[in-house]
Design a protein around this motif. Structure first.
Motif, PDB file in Angstrom:
ATOM      1  N   UNK A  66       0.830  -1.206   0.000  1.00 33.00           N
ATOM      2  CA  UNK A  66       0.000   0.000   0.000  1.00 33.00           C
ATOM      3  C   UNK A  66       0.864   1.256   0.000  1.00 33.00           C
ATOM      4  N   UNK A  67       1.876   1.293   0.850  1.00 28.96           N
ATOM      5  CA  UNK A  67       2.723   2.485   0.954  1.00 28.96           C
ATOM      6  C   UNK A  67       3.408   2.796  -0.368  1.00 28.96           C
ATOM      7  N   UNK A  68       3.891   1.764  -1.033  1.00 31.74           N
ATOM      8  CA  UNK A  68       4.572   1.968  -2.317  1.00 31.74           C
ATOM      9  C   UNK A  68       3.588   2.461  -3.379  1.00 31.74           C
ATOM     10  N   UNK A  69       2.391   1.910  -3.368  1.00 32.28           N
ATOM     11  CA  UNK A  69       1.384   2.316  -4.360  1.00 32.28           C
ATOM     12  C   UNK A  69       0.967   3.765  -4.158  1.00 32.28           C
ATOM     13  N   UNK A  70       0.806   4.165  -2.892  1.00 31.89           N
ATOM     14  CA  UNK A  70       0.392   5.539  -2.621  1.00 31.89           C
ATOM     15  C   UNK A  70       1.505   6.532  -2.905  1.00 31.89           C
ATOM     16  N   UNK A  71       2.748   6.096  -2.779  1.00 36.22           N
ATOM     17  CA  UNK A  71       3.881   6.996  -3.026  1.00 36.22           C
ATOM     18  C   UNK A  71       4.175   7.146  -4.509  1.00 36.22           C
ATOM     19  N   UNK A  72       3.751   6.175  -5.319  1.00 35.00           N
ATOM     20  CA  UNK A  72       4.031   6.207  -6.761  1.00 35.00           C
ATOM     21  C   UNK A  72       2.983   7.047  -7.477  1.00 35.00           C
ATOM     22  N   UNK A  73       3.303   7.600  -8.636  1.00 40.44           N
ATOM     23  CA  UNK A  73       2.319   8.364  -9.407  1.00 40.44           C
ATOM     24  C   UNK A  73       1.242   7.451  -9.975  1.00 40.44           C
ATOM     25  N   UNK A  74       0.119   8.055 -10.372  1.00 40.46           N
ATOM     26  CA  UNK A  74      -0.995   7.272 -10.901  1.00 40.46           C
ATOM     27  C   UNK A  74      -0.660   6.636 -12.243  1.00 40.46           C
ATOM     28  N   UNK A  75       0.176   7.304 -13.021  1.00 40.30           N
ATOM     29  CA  UNK A  75       0.564   6.755 -14.310  1.00 40.30           C
ATOM     30  C   UNK A  75      -0.579   6.739 -15.313  1.00 40.30           C
ATOM     31  N   UNK A  76      -1.220   7.877 -15.500  1.00 39.78           N
ATOM     32  CA  UNK A  76      -2.359   7.986 -16.419  1.00 39.78           C
ATOM     33  C   UNK A  76      -1.854   8.347 -17.809  1.00 39.78           C
ATOM     34  N   UNK A  77      -2.328   7.614 -18.798  1.00 38.75           N
ATOM     35  CA  UNK A  77      -1.985   7.910 -20.190  1.00 38.75           C
ATOM     36  C   UNK A  77      -3.251   7.806 -21.032  1.00 38.75           C
ATOM     37  N   UNK A  78      -3.183   8.338 -22.265  1.00 37.65           N
ATOM     38  CA  UNK A  78      -4.346   8.343 -23.141  1.00 37.65           C
ATOM     39  C   UNK A  78      -5.136   9.624 -22.980  1.00 37.65           C
ATOM     40  N   UNK A  79      -6.269   9.693 -23.686  1.00 36.19           N
ATOM     41  CA  UNK A  79      -7.098  10.891 -23.614  1.00 36.19           C
ATOM     42  C   UNK A  79      -8.321  10.626 -22.754  1.00 36.19           C
ATOM     43  N   UNK A  80      -9.230  11.615 -22.733  1.00 31.16           N
ATOM     44  CA  UNK A  80     -10.400  11.510 -21.863  1.00 31.16           C
ATOM     45  C   UNK A  80     -11.322  10.367 -22.260  1.00 31.16           C
ATOM     46  N   UNK A  81     -11.347  10.019 -23.546  1.00 31.76           N
ATOM     47  CA  UNK A  81     -12.237   8.958 -24.004  1.00 31.76           C
ATOM     48  C   UNK A  81     -11.724   7.566 -23.645  1.00 31.76           C
ATOM     49  N   UNK A  82     -10.398   7.421 -23.518  1.00 29.83           N
ATOM     50  CA  UNK A  82      -9.828   6.117 -23.180  1.00 29.83           C
ATOM     51  C   UNK A  82      -8.531   6.320 -22.402  1.00 29.83           C
ATOM     52  N   UNK A  83      -8.595   6.079 -21.103  1.00 28.59           N
ATOM     53  CA  UNK A  83      -7.440   6.281 -20.242  1.00 28.59           C
ATOM     54  C   UNK A  83      -6.849   4.943 -19.815  1.00 28.59           C
ATOM     55  N   UNK A  84      -5.540   4.908 -19.714  1.00 30.30           N
ATOM     56  CA  UNK A  84      -4.826   3.756 -19.173  1.00 30.30           C
ATOM     57  C   UNK A  84      -4.217   4.182 -17.840  1.00 30.30           C
ATOM     58  N   UNK A  85      -4.553   3.455 -16.775  1.00 27.98           N
ATOM     59  CA  UNK A  85      -4.100   3.811 -15.432  1.00 27.98           C
ATOM     60  C   UNK A  85      -3.247   2.667 -14.890  1.00 27.98           C
TER      61      UNK A  85
END
Length: 318
Positions: A66-85
């Motif tokens: 959990x700590x590592x996941x919360x410390x890492x960025x969300x890593x969002x890519x793509x546009x508003x119609x199709x996002x990869x997280x």
């Protein structure tokens, strides 16, 4: 003398608004918009906090760090119609803490005015303009006001009255939304105490004021168009009914649709959190939307003046 005449006629329009039922309607509109914004913001915040908690439980069940996941960025890519997280936990956390800003301070004002600029202010502005355009003909006062002040000054004074009214309505909505946040803010905060250490600030004062300006502009532009339409039709019920149905039910007609100018002008400024994030149609720049609203307002004022001038020369209108 022309400026004095415009000021006199503008004050006359304001006196009519204040002494008529429109004042109660405007006060009610401000309360409704503020209450709607407060409830929408609170509901959005609670839903996104719940989403984060559900994702957190899933991570715990799967033995994730959990700590590592919360410390890492969300890593969002793509546009508003199709996002990869890549990191759903951090993404849901970011969404939740941003949603919490809607329930207090400038975030409450910004989100309420952004919502109102799309949904209610244009409709309220149009309806007020319809009644402002027709009260002279309904009472018969146009018979002496038009020769005394002239069609041009009457058109300008009514337009100024509408602009000031929409600014006042936007301001009242903003103030009422602050009061609403005093009620919903503590309730939502108690529901999300564990996220207080992740809290982020809402939009700054400058952006909030700009949102208010854009919201008032959207309402004023719709009001001026309503002034022109009602001046031509001289009808209230049918004109309002057609506009409301068309505004809410007619499909978007592309980038040139007048309704598209609102999200276009406010692109990157309006404050929306969660799934409801209106986007402009087409690849136009925000300056195009602002210019289109300005041109529409100018055409409406000129159109009103021309309509009254033409009618003043008709035998049946004398």
């Amino acid at each position: 003398m022309p400026m004095r005449s415009i000021a006199r006629e503008t004050r006359r329009e304001f006196r009519w608004i204040v002494s008529s039922r429109l004042l109660l309607a405007l006060i009610g509109s401000a309360v409704v918009m503020a209450a709607w914004g407060a409830l929408a913001g609170a509901s959005s915040a609670i839903a996104l906090v719940a989403q984060f908690e559900a994702t957190l439980r899933l991570y715990n069940e799967n033995g994730e760090d959990i700590s590592a996941a919360l410390a890492a960025p969300a890593g969002v890519s793509g546009d508003a119609s199709q996002q990869n997280i890549r990191n759903p936990l951090r993404y849901d956390l970011d969404q939740a803490v941003q949603a919490l800003t809607q329930t207090h301070g400038t975030g409450a004002v910004a989100s309420t005015l952004s919502l109102s600029a799309f949904i209610l202010l244009p409709v309220v502005g149009f309806v007020v303009a319809v009644y402002l355009a027709t009260h002279d003909t309904a009472s018969g006062s146009i018979a002496w006001r038009r020769p005394e002040s002239g069609a041009g000054r009457l058109a300008v004074s009514k337009s100024l009255a509408l602009a000031f009214t929409m600014v006042a309505l936007t301001t009242a909505t903003a103030l009422a939304s602050v009061v609403g946040s005093w009620i919903t803010g503590p309730i939502v905060a108690a529901r999300a105490e564990e996220l207080s250490s992740f809290a982020v600030p809402g939009p700054d004062i400058g952006r909030t004021v700009l949102i208010g300006v854009l919201a008032a502009s959207a309402g004023t532009t719709a009001a001026l168009l309503g002034l022109l339409v009602a001046t031509i039709t001289r009808d209230r019920t049918f004109t309002v009914a057609v506009f409301v149905l068309a505004y809410f039910l007619a499909p978007m007609l592309g980038a040139a649709d007048p309704r598209n100018m609102i999200p276009l002008t406010g692109e990157g400024v309006f404050y929306f959190v969660g799934q409801f994030r209106p986007e402009a149609v087409g690849d136009l720049q925000p300056v195009v939307g602002a210019a289109a609203q300005g041109v529409a307002a100018l055409i409406a004022i000129i159109g009103v003046a021309v309509t009254w001038r033409v009618r003043s020369r008709l035998p049946s209108e004398r």
